[in-house]
Design a protein around this motif. Structure first.
Motif, mmCIF file in Angstrom:
data_model
loop_
_atom_site.group_PDB
_atom_site.id
_atom_site.type_symbol
_atom_site.label_atom_id
_atom_site.label_comp_id
_atom_site.label_asym_id
_atom_site.label_seq_id
_atom_site.Cartn_x
_atom_site.Cartn_y
_atom_site.Cartn_z
ATOM 1 N N THR A 1 0.823 -1.216 0.000
ATOM 2 C CA THR A 1 0.000 0.000 0.000
ATOM 3 C C THR A 1 0.853 1.261 0.000
ATOM 4 O O THR A 1 0.498 2.261 -0.621
ATOM 5 C CB THR A 1 -0.929 0.026 1.221
ATOM 6 O OG1 THR A 1 -0.145 -0.009 2.425
ATOM 7 C CG2 THR A 1 -1.880 -1.163 1.195
ATOM 8 N N ARG A 2 1.941 1.238 0.709
ATOM 9 C CA ARG A 2 2.901 2.344 0.757
ATOM 10 C C ARG A 2 4.300 1.758 0.857
ATOM 11 O O ARG A 2 4.461 0.581 1.233
ATOM 12 C CB ARG A 2 2.651 3.227 1.990
ATOM 13 C CG ARG A 2 1.447 4.135 1.910
ATOM 14 C CD ARG A 2 1.083 4.615 3.304
ATOM 15 N NE ARG A 2 0.493 3.548 4.106
ATOM 16 C CZ ARG A 2 0.451 3.550 5.444
ATOM 17 N NH1 ARG A 2 0.983 4.559 6.119
ATOM 18 N NH2 ARG A 2 -0.114 2.561 6.101
ATOM 19 N N TYR A 3 5.281 2.572 0.572
ATOM 20 C CA TYR A 3 6.643 2.070 0.686
ATOM 21 C C TYR A 3 7.600 3.239 0.869
ATOM 22 O O TYR A 3 7.307 4.390 0.555
ATOM 23 C CB TYR A 3 7.030 1.228 -0.524
ATOM 24 C CG TYR A 3 6.901 1.904 -1.872
ATOM 25 C CD1 TYR A 3 8.002 2.429 -2.537
ATOM 26 C CD2 TYR A 3 5.656 2.008 -2.502
ATOM 27 C CE1 TYR A 3 7.884 3.034 -3.779
ATOM 28 C CE2 TYR A 3 5.525 2.611 -3.739
ATOM 29 C CZ TYR A 3 6.644 3.128 -4.375
ATOM 30 O OH TYR A 3 6.518 3.735 -5.607
ATOM 31 N N ARG B 1 3.588 6.458 -2.372
ATOM 32 C CA ARG B 1 2.373 5.690 -2.616
ATOM 33 C C ARG B 1 2.136 5.692 -4.111
ATOM 34 O O ARG B 1 2.031 6.754 -4.729
ATOM 35 C CB ARG B 1 1.167 6.301 -1.905
ATOM 36 C CG ARG B 1 -0.115 5.474 -2.084
ATOM 37 C CD ARG B 1 -1.359 6.213 -1.596
ATOM 38 N NE ARG B 1 -1.560 7.430 -2.378
ATOM 39 C CZ ARG B 1 -1.601 8.639 -1.830
ATOM 40 N NH1 ARG B 1 -1.422 8.803 -0.535
ATOM 41 N NH2 ARG B 1 -1.788 9.705 -2.587
ATOM 42 N N LEU C 1 5.388 11.224 -1.147
ATOM 43 C CA LEU C 1 4.534 11.788 -0.111
ATOM 44 C C LEU C 1 5.313 12.689 0.848
ATOM 45 O O LEU C 1 4.814 13.723 1.284
ATOM 46 C CB LEU C 1 3.861 10.676 0.685
ATOM 47 C CG LEU C 1 2.981 9.697 -0.100
ATOM 48 C CD1 LEU C 1 2.449 8.612 0.827
ATOM 49 C CD2 LEU C 1 1.835 10.434 -0.792
ATOM 50 N N ARG D 1 4.373 8.739 9.181
ATOM 51 C CA ARG D 1 4.088 8.193 7.848
ATOM 52 C C ARG D 1 3.534 6.771 7.901
ATOM 53 O O ARG D 1 2.937 6.302 6.927
ATOM 54 C CB ARG D 1 5.355 8.203 6.977
ATOM 55 C CG ARG D 1 6.001 9.547 6.785
ATOM 56 C CD ARG D 1 5.067 10.678 6.456
ATOM 57 N NE ARG D 1 4.125 10.396 5.391
ATOM 58 C CZ ARG D 1 3.186 11.236 4.977
ATOM 59 N NH1 ARG D 1 3.070 12.423 5.572
ATOM 60 N NH2 ARG D 1 2.369 10.921 3.997
ATOM 61 N N ALA E 1 -1.904 7.084 4.741
ATOM 62 C CA ALA E 1 -1.896 6.601 3.354
ATOM 63 C C ALA E 1 -2.505 7.606 2.406
ATOM 64 O O ALA E 1 -2.118 7.722 1.250
ATOM 65 C CB ALA E 1 -2.647 5.269 3.262
#
Length: 535
Positions: free
Chosen positions: A444-446, A491, A496, A526, A532
């Motif tokens: 979903t995020r990294y 994302r 972000l 974060r 997100a």
């Protein structure tokens, strides 16, 4: 035509990149063959550099026992699980002799029993169909043998001299690759060297005691490696010539373009030089000798039309994707100095201490794509504290992030279930596409964790004490000019937020107050469930 075998992978070239690729393929159990035109590994280093001193650092005494940390100052050893053989065991010289590299590569190939076929010169690479350009690669050799492979890795380096097309009469000049290296052959002569890279300065330095006049010419500003942090720019070990110029010893650096060379009947030359800083004044200057030291280029002539890769950067390099694959020939990959097209004159992919990690990353790309092996990684406790600890540990120890600054990143992945996974040494450009295509699962995020020099770091003289820098107790997470860790949150490829750990004289980012606490605060924000959707 004799049939010489069929392989999963054919590697062309048994230099450091070819051997490194062969090592990883061998350890993975794939069928592969390395072909080399010479009688031993590292044929390039039997001739280059011409004056036989490498400018790759070989620092034996580091004060560190950790093999991973020692690779930060060992620019010549190849990677292996065994940690041997090491180049640092061959010689204590900080700038070693080229012959030491030849011997080391032979030791590496023998120690790991790599499958290398020497004395095998490839004369043509084709890819028949049906349809044309989609079947296995076929490499035909000088002795009439045909070798077939599903995938091809080209590790031949830049093997042909790069000759500028815009200099009239340039073909009459002597070339760096075959000009005499005996200084006595230039005694009392006026010499023009075209090209202001390390090969040009290396040549000039060799002639200082014998030549009457030496001029180095080239367009653009001279770029010093100690300022740009690109090791292919002029190195201090090669810049003695600058003293002879600035201290008025008959030598000069010509800031401008050589427009033409006119060779006279007596063998001397007249060069027309357009000076960049004098309103484009053109001056004709006489010389006894002219040497072309403008670098090398990739030789694409081996490839048949159906699989000839597209070239870029003045046709000097094959154009490549973020997986070091040809942009227009599937299953054709590149390793070694050819991969510098991805970070041209910015990072270290053109040099052993950079591309050895690039080859390891390429192997991981191949493992996932063709053999279903996921990128290696480890799960972390799903807490900001565990993530912060993992980041701190990696930036303080990794040699890959250190050497391939801004090119390789550790990836901190957030799964749909909130779990955390750390995958090491992913090419930055490849990371976003790999996440988007689900190569790392449901992410979903990294975060990308890199070591980098600050923005515009090369525009400031690092020795000018009138220019301020970020204090080593700074906790704001602002960009610094010197090498430091950067953590960016993404994302779906969108940036972000980012956080910079402040630079440190000893390159130790382990202070609880200065480094870990601000990073932890950044990660806590974060990694929060509602972050997100936060821009």
């Amino acid at each position: 035509m004799a049939y010489g075998g069929s392989f999963d992978y054919l590697i062309v070239g048994a230099g450091p990149a070819g051997l490194q690729a062969g090592y990883f393929l061998d350890r993975s159990g794939h069928s592969y063959l390395i072909v080399e035109s010479g009688t031993a590994p590292g044929t390039f280093f039997t001739r280059f550099p011409r004056h036989r001193k490498l400018i790759s650092i070989n620092k034996v005494h580091t004060g560190w026992d950790d093999p991973e940390l020692r690779l930060r100052t060992d620019w010549n050893s190849l990677l292996s699980d065994e940690g041997a053989p090491l180049f640092t065991d061959r010689t204590p010289r900080y700038f070693p002799a080229a012959d030491d590299m030849v011997g080391y590569l032979a030791d590496f190939a023998a120690a790991h029993r790599l499958n290398v076929r020497y004395g095998t010169r490839v004369t043509e690479i084709s890819r028949p169909g049906p349809p044309a350009g989609t079947g296995d690669f076929t490499a035909r050799t000088a002795d009439g043998t045909a070798l077939r492979a599903r995938r091809l890795i080209v590790a031949t380096g830049v093997s042909r001299p790069y000759v500028p097309r815009d200099i009239e009469g340039v073909e009459t000049a002597e070339r760096y690759d075959d000009v005499s290296v005996d200084p006595d052959d230039f005694t009392g002569q006026r010499v023009l060297i075209i090209g202001r890279g390390n090969s040009g300065f290396e040549t000039a330095d060799n002639l200082i005691e014998t030549a009457a006049v030496i001029h180095l010419a080239g367009p653009g500003s001279l770029r010093m490696a100690w300022r740009t942090h690109f090791v292919g720019h002029l190195r201090a070990v090669n810049n003695n010539f600058l003293d002879t110029y600035q201290l008025k010893s008959q030598n000069a650096l010509l800031d401008g373009r050589v427009l033409s060379l006119r060779k006279l009947p007596d063998g001397t030359y007249v060069a027309a030089v357009s000076f960049a800083r004098v309103d484009e004044v053109v001056k004709e200057i006489p010389y006894d000798r002219v040497i072309l030291a403008t670098g090398f280029r990739f030789d694409a002539s081996l490839f048949a039309p159906e699989c000839r890769p597209r070239l870029t950067i003045n046709d000097r390099f094959p154009a490549q994707t973020d997986s070091w694959e040809s942009v227009d020939v599937p299953d054709l990959f590149f390793a070694g100095t050819l991969t510098q097209v991805r970070d041209f004159k910015k990072s270290t992919s053109g040099f052993i201490h950079g591309f050895r990690y690039g080859v390891r990353a390429l192997h991981r790309v191949l493992e996932r794509r063709y053999h279903g092996v996921p990128w290696p990684g480890r799960d972390l406790p799903a807490t900001p504290a565990a993530a912060a600890d993992a980041v701190i540990a990696r930036v303080n120890r990794s040699s890959a992030l250190w050497q391939q600054f801004g090119v390789l990143a550790d990836a901190l992945l957030v799964g749909a279930d909130g779990g955390l996974r750390l995958c090491e040494e992913v090419p930055v450009d490849h990371l976003h596409r790999a996440v988007a295509q689900g190569h790392f699962g449901d992410v979903t995020r990294y975060f990308g964790i890199t070591l980098e020099y600050g923005a515009d770091h090369d525009r400031v003289d690092p020795f000018d004490i009138g220019v301020g820098r970020v204090g080593q107790r700074d906790t704001t997470g602002l960009d610094g000019r010197y090498l430091h860790p950067v953590v960016r949150a993404f994302r779906a490829g969108e940036l972000l937020a980012e956080h910079h750990l402040t630079e440190n004289l000893e390159n130790e980012w382990d202070s609880e107050e200065v480094h870990r606490a601000p990073l932890l605060a950044f990660l806590r924000e974060r990694l929060a469930p509602d972050s997100a959707g936060r821009a």
